[in-house]
Design an enzyme around this catalytic site. Sequence first.
Site, mmCIF file in Angstrom:
data_model
loop_
_atom_site.group_PDB
_atom_site.id
_atom_site.type_symbol
_atom_site.label_atom_id
_atom_site.label_comp_id
_atom_site.label_asym_id
_atom_site.label_seq_id
_atom_site.Cartn_x
_atom_site.Cartn_y
_atom_site.Cartn_z
ATOM 1 N N HIS A 26 1.902 10.026 -1.707
ATOM 2 C CA HIS A 26 2.967 8.256 -2.218
ATOM 3 C C HIS A 26 1.636 7.668 -2.839
ATOM 4 O O HIS A 26 2.003 6.275 -3.260
ATOM 5 C CB HIS A 26 2.810 8.307 -0.800
ATOM 6 C CG HIS A 26 2.047 8.181 -0.257
ATOM 7 N ND1 HIS A 26 1.356 8.545 0.473
ATOM 8 C CD2 HIS A 26 1.269 6.461 0.533
ATOM 9 C CE1 HIS A 26 0.922 8.109 1.772
ATOM 10 N NE2 HIS A 26 0.205 7.354 1.317
ATOM 11 N N ASP B 112 -5.051 0.039 7.619
ATOM 12 C CA ASP B 112 -3.429 0.253 7.707
ATOM 13 C C ASP B 112 -3.883 1.299 8.980
ATOM 14 O O ASP B 112 -2.913 1.290 9.640
ATOM 15 C CB ASP B 112 -3.285 1.308 6.230
ATOM 16 C CG ASP B 112 -2.309 1.854 6.319
ATOM 17 O OD1 ASP B 112 -0.816 1.667 7.258
ATOM 18 O OD2 ASP B 112 -2.968 3.086 5.808
ATOM 19 N N HIS C 6 -6.030 3.836 -0.923
ATOM 20 C CA HIS C 6 -5.748 2.892 0.503
ATOM 21 C C HIS C 6 -6.053 4.376 1.795
ATOM 22 O O HIS C 6 -6.195 4.118 2.649
ATOM 23 C CB HIS C 6 -4.489 1.931 1.221
ATOM 24 C CG HIS C 6 -3.944 3.100 1.149
ATOM 25 N ND1 HIS C 6 -2.933 3.753 -0.368
ATOM 26 C CD2 HIS C 6 -2.551 3.505 1.824
ATOM 27 C CE1 HIS C 6 -2.014 4.087 0.641
ATOM 28 N NE2 HIS C 6 -1.339 3.562 2.239
ATOM 29 N N HIS C 7 -6.014 5.607 1.402
ATOM 30 C CA HIS C 7 -6.584 6.900 1.272
ATOM 31 C C HIS C 7 -7.884 8.040 1.347
ATOM 32 O O HIS C 7 -8.078 8.733 1.397
ATOM 33 C CB HIS C 7 -5.183 7.629 1.757
ATOM 34 C CG HIS C 7 -4.034 7.374 2.199
ATOM 35 N ND1 HIS C 7 -3.945 6.716 3.712
ATOM 36 C CD2 HIS C 7 -3.097 7.390 1.567
ATOM 37 C CE1 HIS C 7 -3.214 6.864 4.296
ATOM 38 N NE2 HIS C 7 -2.193 6.815 3.280
ATOM 39 N N HIS D 87 1.432 -1.248 0.245
ATOM 40 C CA HIS D 87 0.106 -0.075 -0.082
ATOM 41 C C HIS D 87 0.641 1.140 -0.162
ATOM 42 O O HIS D 87 0.415 2.315 -0.780
ATOM 43 C CB HIS D 87 -0.681 0.095 1.190
ATOM 44 C CG HIS D 87 -0.102 0.213 2.722
ATOM 45 N ND1 HIS D 87 -0.439 -1.274 3.119
ATOM 46 C CD2 HIS D 87 -0.055 0.714 3.327
ATOM 47 C CE1 HIS D 87 0.743 -0.639 4.915
ATOM 48 N NE2 HIS D 87 0.217 0.431 4.840
ATOM 49 N N LYS E 286 5.414 5.618 -1.391
ATOM 50 C CA LYS E 286 6.783 6.061 0.132
ATOM 51 C C LYS E 286 8.298 5.867 -0.750
ATOM 52 O O LYS E 286 9.105 6.920 0.436
ATOM 53 C CB LYS E 286 6.837 5.573 1.385
ATOM 54 C CG LYS E 286 5.233 6.311 1.887
ATOM 55 C CD LYS E 286 5.585 5.958 3.282
ATOM 56 C CE LYS E 286 3.717 5.984 4.185
ATOM 57 N NZ LYS E 286 3.414 5.484 5.122
HETATM 58 P P1 C2E Z 1 0.944 6.867 8.228
HETATM 59 O O1 C2E Z 1 2.032 6.546 9.261
HETATM 60 O O2 C2E Z 1 0.936 4.557 8.366
HETATM 61 O O3 C2E Z 1 -0.932 6.879 8.277
HETATM 62 C C1 C2E Z 1 -1.890 5.941 7.848
HETATM 63 C C2 C2E Z 1 -3.028 6.338 8.660
HETATM 64 O O4 C2E Z 1 -3.534 6.110 9.631
HETATM 65 C C3 C2E Z 1 -2.980 7.940 8.037
HETATM 66 O O5 C2E Z 1 -3.299 8.334 7.013
HETATM 67 C C4 C2E Z 1 -3.992 8.490 9.147
HETATM 68 O O6 C2E Z 1 -5.090 7.950 8.360
HETATM 69 C C5 C2E Z 1 -4.181 7.334 10.429
HETATM 70 N N1 C2E Z 1 -3.510 8.338 11.529
HETATM 71 C C6 C2E Z 1 -1.816 7.816 11.870
HETATM 72 N N2 C2E Z 1 -1.982 8.704 12.788
HETATM 73 C C7 C2E Z 1 -2.849 9.041 13.366
HETATM 74 C C8 C2E Z 1 -2.959 10.089 14.440
HETATM 75 O O7 C2E Z 1 -1.970 10.070 14.807
HETATM 76 N N3 C2E Z 1 -4.664 10.496 14.316
HETATM 77 C C9 C2E Z 1 -5.678 10.367 13.199
HETATM 78 N N4 C2E Z 1 -6.740 10.707 13.574
HETATM 79 N N5 C2E Z 1 -5.097 9.335 12.296
HETATM 80 C C10 C2E Z 1 -3.775 8.728 11.751
HETATM 81 P P2 C2E Z 1 -2.555 10.276 6.587
HETATM 82 O O8 C2E Z 1 -3.423 10.873 7.445
HETATM 83 O O9 C2E Z 1 -2.955 10.118 4.526
HETATM 84 O O10 C2E Z 1 -0.827 10.114 6.344
HETATM 85 C C11 C2E Z 1 -0.441 9.217 5.509
HETATM 86 C C12 C2E Z 1 0.709 8.954 5.959
HETATM 87 O O11 C2E Z 1 1.818 10.541 6.175
HETATM 88 C C13 C2E Z 1 1.665 8.197 7.209
HETATM 89 O O12 C2E Z 1 1.207 6.841 7.198
HETATM 90 C C14 C2E Z 1 2.646 8.797 7.078
HETATM 91 O O13 C2E Z 1 3.578 8.510 6.816
HETATM 92 C C15 C2E Z 1 2.190 9.988 6.725
HETATM 93 N N6 C2E Z 1 2.230 11.367 8.255
HETATM 94 C C16 C2E Z 1 0.703 12.017 8.248
HETATM 95 N N7 C2E Z 1 0.880 13.582 8.879
HETATM 96 C C17 C2E Z 1 2.625 12.976 9.023
HETATM 97 C C18 C2E Z 1 3.151 13.500 9.709
HETATM 98 O O14 C2E Z 1 2.230 15.323 10.885
HETATM 99 N N8 C2E Z 1 4.355 13.856 10.055
HETATM 100 C C19 C2E Z 1 5.306 13.118 9.638
HETATM 101 N N9 C2E Z 1 6.279 13.026 9.459
HETATM 102 N N10 C2E Z 1 4.228 11.982 8.869
HETATM 103 C C20 C2E Z 1 3.112 12.586 8.806
HETATM 104 FE FE FE Z 2 -0.329 5.571 2.637
HETATM 105 FE FE FE Z 3 1.147 2.226 6.947
#
Ligand code: C2E
Ligand code: FE
Ligand code: FE
Length: 375
Positions: free
Chosen positions: A259, A314, A285-286, A230, A234
């Site tokens: 991504h 995920d 997946h998003h 998925h 990245k």
């Molecule tokens: P990931 O860390 O694998 O998170 C996948 C999805 O899990 C996120 O998609 C979001 O829908 C949910 N998720 C993860 N952590 C949280 C949280 O603390 N609160 C809520 N409400 N949902 C959460 P999303 O948001 O589309 O992000 C995709 C990817 O982008 C993330 O994959 C991560 O790699 C990155 N990412 C997103 N926001 C940040 C950020 O503020 N800082 C950093 N360093 N990476 C981020």
């Molecule tokens: Fe993703």
């Molecule tokens: Fe993931």
Amino acid sequence: MVQRESLSANELLETIFSYVTKLSSMKEHEKMLLVLADMGRVLSNAERCSVWLLSEDKERIWTKVAHGIEALEIQSDLGIVGDAIKKDQKLIIDDVYKDARFNSDIDKQTGYKTKSMMVVPIYDEENEVMGAFQVVNSRSSDEIFETRDMERLLLASSYASEILIASKLTKEIEDTQKEVVFTMGAIGESRSKETGNHVKRVAQYSKILALGFGLPEEEAELLKNASPMHDIGKVAIPDAILNKPGRFNNEERTIMDTHAELGYKMIKNSNRPLLQAASIVAYQHHEKWDGSGYPQGLKEEEIHIYGRITALADVYDALGSDRVYKKAWDDEKIYSLLQEERGRHFDPQLIDIFFENLEAILAVREKLKDEFENE
Ligand code: C2E
Ligand code: FE
Ligand code: FE
Ligand code: SIN
Ligand code: SIN
């Protein structure tokens, strides 16, 4: 020597994409190894590369593939590569002539001047070192290899491992593809400092949800194998963004959001059912049930069931795990978010299936929990 700086994110993506496309239409392992050696060389920005294999009796190593030179065979207790294989070590060496292990006979024979070198082991099906991937002479202006080049070489060497294993076992090529897909997914994740177990858990959760949804066993298994991909897109996201130890600003967020489509583009051109499924998962997946997701803003059943399932698997796993930008949430908070997002982020039916199967899901989580990693 022709100098060029390391590949940009887009070039990296295009390079992997073009090699994966080549591999998916290839049947002979020897040819696949040649292609992979070449990919390792391009990705790590090196002049030459070789795959070394350890002989049955472990006394000699020989090159399976060597660019620009004839196949070679040397004693395994001589030289840098032999040492890396014996000690199961990854190496970056800035100047081999300052390294006592280096055997300059080969340079003398070939007239080629080796300077910098990287070596990474490759493994057999029992996880024993069976050889190594070696690249020589960085083409960057300072002529030395960096950690980033190492990560990229590791990507190629893990394909090589999978392919060598497959050729030993004379497994079907479809199986090889599965392994390669899995490895790619795992590496996409490991680069983002998430543990490899994340993709394994997402795979298992996806299968549980798929079976609960009523997909046939065969299709649930297909989704299990495809879902680790998925986040493959990245690989094209710059490190500074991917591993930012805090919340994103808008610009970073916009780049990260690419991504999904990047991953889709990397694999959409294959006809294999597995890669087809993986491209759907990468793309969707998003997406969110209520249409507020990305990249296409699809809603409800416009989102493929594979996309809806992987989205839930995920996010559930991401919430329960530490990330560079957040700590793991406790279970109660996760469950209330999932309920709140029922019919918003997530397909309501899948949320119900999730809670009906919570026991099985928690068993997977326990079995595949993250271990402390210090690399
Ligand atoms: P990931 O860390 O694998 O998170 C996948 C999805 O899990 C996120 O998609 C979001 O829908 C949910 N998720 C993860 N952590 C949280 C949280 O603390 N609160 C809520 N409400 N949902 C959460 P999303 O948001 O589309 O992000 C995709 C990817 O982008 C993330 O994959 C991560 O790699 C990155 N990412 C997103 N926001 C940040 C950020 O503020 N800082 C950093 N360093 N990476 C981020
Ligand atoms: Fe993703
Ligand atoms: Fe993931
Ligand atoms: C290679 O082609 O990778 C081997 C170069 C050398 O060590 O001479
Ligand atoms: C060595 O590992 O030092 C010999 C092999 C090579 O130079 O490529």
